[in-house]
Design a protein around this motif. Structure first.
Motif: not given
Length: 86
Positions: A4-8, A64-65, A11-12, A72-73
């Motif tokens: 969930d953190k990676f998706l946020k 990356r944090e 910005r997916i 982001t891409e």
């Protein structure tokens, strides 16, 4: 890093709560296995996410944090986008 953190961060999906809901609905798989919001990702993992009438397959390039919006891409590569039939 949690799914969930990676998706946020990437910005997916714009909000972490939305990413959690999508995972709970069973619309995300990681390396072919059903994923929960708490699934730990590593570089090279393959995600398949179902958004309404579209299925997106992507590969995790980097975890990356902190990332600027224009970077982001670089976190992922879209392998395939396909439209789903009803």
């Amino acid at each position: 890093m949690r799914l969930d953190k990676f998706l946020k961060i990437s910005r997916i999906i714009k909000r972490r709560t939305m990413a959690k809901e999508v995972a709970e609905q069973g619309r995300i798989t990681v390396n072919g296995n059903q994923a929960k919001a708490s699934t730990v990702l590593s570089e090279g993992d393959e995600l398949v996410i179902r958004f309404g009438q579209k299925r997106v397959t992507l590969k995790v390039n980097s975890l990356r944090e902190n990332v600027r919006k224009d970077e982001t891409e670089t976190l992922y590569t879209i392998l395939k986008e396909e439209k789903l039939e009803q």
